[in-house]
Design a protein around this motif. Structure first.
Motif, mmCIF file in Angstrom:
data_model
loop_
_atom_site.group_PDB
_atom_site.id
_atom_site.type_symbol
_atom_site.label_atom_id
_atom_site.label_comp_id
_atom_site.label_asym_id
_atom_site.label_seq_id
_atom_site.Cartn_x
_atom_site.Cartn_y
_atom_site.Cartn_z
ATOM 1 N N ASN A 152 121.152 10.449 136.618
ATOM 2 C CA ASN A 152 120.043 10.184 137.519
ATOM 3 C C ASN A 152 119.118 11.381 137.604
ATOM 4 O O ASN A 152 119.494 12.494 137.261
ATOM 5 C CB ASN A 152 120.541 9.768 138.909
ATOM 6 C CG ASN A 152 121.361 10.840 139.576
ATOM 7 O OD1 ASN A 152 120.842 11.889 139.946
ATOM 8 N ND2 ASN A 152 122.659 10.615 139.740
ATOM 9 N N VAL A 153 117.897 11.104 138.060
ATOM 10 C CA VAL A 153 116.903 12.143 138.250
ATOM 11 C C VAL A 153 116.241 11.914 139.599
ATOM 12 O O VAL A 153 116.022 10.777 140.011
ATOM 13 C CB VAL A 153 115.859 12.163 137.108
ATOM 14 C CG1 VAL A 153 115.055 10.875 137.047
ATOM 15 C CG2 VAL A 153 114.950 13.375 137.219
ATOM 16 N N ALA A 154 115.979 12.999 140.304
ATOM 17 C CA ALA A 154 115.285 12.915 141.588
ATOM 18 C C ALA A 154 114.050 13.809 141.547
ATOM 19 O O ALA A 154 114.042 14.851 140.877
ATOM 20 C CB ALA A 154 116.203 13.354 142.726
ATOM 21 N N GLU A 167 106.287 6.580 142.784
ATOM 22 C CA GLU A 167 105.228 6.203 141.840
ATOM 23 C C GLU A 167 105.051 7.287 140.769
ATOM 24 O O GLU A 167 104.954 6.996 139.578
ATOM 25 C CB GLU A 167 103.918 5.998 142.602
ATOM 26 C CG GLU A 167 102.773 5.528 141.754
ATOM 27 C CD GLU A 167 101.526 5.326 142.592
ATOM 28 O OE1 GLU A 167 100.491 5.937 142.246
ATOM 29 O OE2 GLU A 167 101.589 4.579 143.580
ATOM 30 N N VAL A 168 105.047 8.549 141.191
ATOM 31 C CA VAL A 168 104.878 9.657 140.242
ATOM 32 C C VAL A 168 106.101 9.773 139.326
ATOM 33 O O VAL A 168 105.957 9.951 138.120
ATOM 34 C CB VAL A 168 104.591 10.983 140.984
ATOM 35 C CG1 VAL A 168 104.559 12.151 140.006
ATOM 36 C CG2 VAL A 168 103.288 10.890 141.759
ATOM 37 N N LEU A 169 107.301 9.639 139.889
ATOM 38 C CA LEU A 169 108.509 9.709 139.066
ATOM 39 C C LEU A 169 108.530 8.565 138.056
ATOM 40 O O LEU A 169 108.861 8.769 136.888
ATOM 41 C CB LEU A 169 109.768 9.678 139.938
ATOM 42 C CG LEU A 169 111.103 9.808 139.199
ATOM 43 C CD1 LEU A 169 111.190 11.123 138.428
ATOM 44 C CD2 LEU A 169 112.262 9.684 140.187
ATOM 45 N N ARG A 170 108.162 7.372 138.475
ATOM 46 C CA ARG A 170 108.128 6.216 137.567
ATOM 47 C C ARG A 170 107.159 6.477 136.411
ATOM 48 O O ARG A 170 107.496 6.254 135.248
ATOM 49 C CB ARG A 170 107.728 4.954 138.334
ATOM 50 C CG ARG A 170 107.847 3.690 137.508
ATOM 51 C CD ARG A 170 107.536 2.434 138.327
ATOM 52 N NE ARG A 170 108.612 2.161 139.278
ATOM 53 C CZ ARG A 170 108.493 2.267 140.603
ATOM 54 N NH1 ARG A 170 107.363 2.638 141.149
ATOM 55 N NH2 ARG A 170 109.519 1.996 141.382
ATOM 56 N N ARG A 203 114.724 8.862 143.783
ATOM 57 C CA ARG A 203 115.781 8.994 142.781
ATOM 58 C C ARG A 203 115.758 7.760 141.884
ATOM 59 O O ARG A 203 115.624 6.641 142.355
ATOM 60 C CB ARG A 203 117.154 9.119 143.435
ATOM 61 C CG ARG A 203 118.292 9.235 142.416
ATOM 62 C CD ARG A 203 119.630 9.557 143.070
ATOM 63 N NE ARG A 203 119.563 10.758 143.873
ATOM 64 C CZ ARG A 203 119.677 12.013 143.412
ATOM 65 N NH1 ARG A 203 119.863 12.227 142.127
ATOM 66 N NH2 ARG A 203 119.609 13.042 144.224
ATOM 67 N N ALA A 204 115.916 7.993 140.585
ATOM 68 C CA ALA A 204 116.018 6.916 139.602
ATOM 69 C C ALA A 204 117.305 7.112 138.810
ATOM 70 O O ALA A 204 117.756 8.238 138.611
ATOM 71 C CB ALA A 204 114.819 6.937 138.663
ATOM 72 N N GLU A 236 115.735 3.277 135.818
ATOM 73 C CA GLU A 236 115.560 2.077 136.617
ATOM 74 C C GLU A 236 115.936 2.346 138.064
ATOM 75 O O GLU A 236 116.349 3.449 138.399
ATOM 76 C CB GLU A 236 116.405 0.935 136.046
ATOM 77 C CG GLU A 236 117.827 1.353 135.783
ATOM 78 C CD GLU A 236 118.578 0.404 134.878
ATOM 79 O OE1 GLU A 236 119.718 0.083 135.228
ATOM 80 O OE2 GLU A 236 118.029 -0.011 133.857
ATOM 81 N N SER A 237 115.774 1.363 138.880
ATOM 82 C CA SER A 237 116.087 1.414 140.312
ATOM 83 C C SER A 237 115.589 2.697 140.982
ATOM 84 O O SER A 237 116.365 3.535 141.413
ATOM 85 C CB SER A 237 117.581 1.196 140.575
ATOM 86 O OG SER A 237 118.388 2.242 140.087
ATOM 87 N N TYR A 238 114.281 2.829 141.063
ATOM 88 C CA TYR A 238 113.640 3.957 141.747
ATOM 89 C C TYR A 238 113.737 3.721 143.249
ATOM 90 O O TYR A 238 113.239 2.717 143.749
ATOM 91 C CB TYR A 238 112.171 4.057 141.325
ATOM 92 C CG TYR A 238 111.990 4.448 139.872
ATOM 93 C CD1 TYR A 238 111.703 5.762 139.528
ATOM 94 C CD2 TYR A 238 112.129 3.514 138.850
ATOM 95 C CE1 TYR A 238 111.541 6.124 138.194
ATOM 96 C CE2 TYR A 238 111.969 3.872 137.521
ATOM 97 C CZ TYR A 238 111.682 5.168 137.207
ATOM 98 O OH TYR A 238 111.524 5.537 135.889
#
Length: 166
Positions: free
Chosen positions: A78-80, A44-47, A70-71, A56-58
């Motif tokens: 990608n980012v985690a 939720e925080v990363l989004r 990871r998104a 996309e695709s969290y």
């Protein structure tokens, strides 16, 4: 029950390759009892932190702690994000690249460029002396410097959402 943590970053390229990221020598608890991050969901925080970046695709992950996400973004990388409630930034180590002390939105932090291979940057942000949030960004194509520039933008947006440490 405790499990030793070894963070691994995966590239979003068609090849399925993994590279070891900074190693945390302190075991993490499989229970969600890390009070400093109570009620915080990493996805939720990363989004909310990356909403303008069209990731996309969290997906939840448990490589570094039991509260990770990871998104991915097509053709970008990608980012985690991880909330680590039992180890501060001092515990981060890497056998690749230098560990550089820095500040993120006024908080103590460390940056490890290339810790998980080319085009990667890992930033640990201090919450308390025994807890941290980490941003791990891996580009599909790009340099460590570009990965760190992009990871720092995300870390700066993330920092105000983190609990105030004692």
């Amino acid at each position: 029950m405790t499990v030793a943590a070894l963070a691994v970053s995966c590239s979003s390229e068609k090849q399925s390759t993994s590279s070891p990221a900074p190693v945390s020598s302190v075991p993490f608890s499989s229970e969600k009892n890390q009070e400093v991050f109570a009620g915080m969901d990493s996805c939720e925080v990363l989004r909310s932190t990356t909403s303008e970046s069209t990731f996309e695709s969290y997906n939840p992950e448990t490589l570094e702690s039991d509260n990770g996400c990871r998104a991915e973004k097509a053709r970008y990388g990608n980012v985690a994000l991880y909330f680590v409630g039992n180890e501060g930034i001092d515990g981060l180590q890497s056998n690749k690249g230098a560990k550089i002390s820095t500040k993120v939105a006024g908080r103590e932090a460390v940056r490890l460029a290339g810790a998980a291979g080319q085009g990667n940057c890992f930033i640990g942000i201090s919450v308390t002396s025994r807890s941290r949030a980490t941003v791990n960004l891996t580009l599909s194509n790009g340099s460590d410097d570009q990965a760190c520039t992009d990871a720092e933008v995300i870390a700066e947006k993330l920092a105000p959402k983190l609990p105030q440490g004692n």
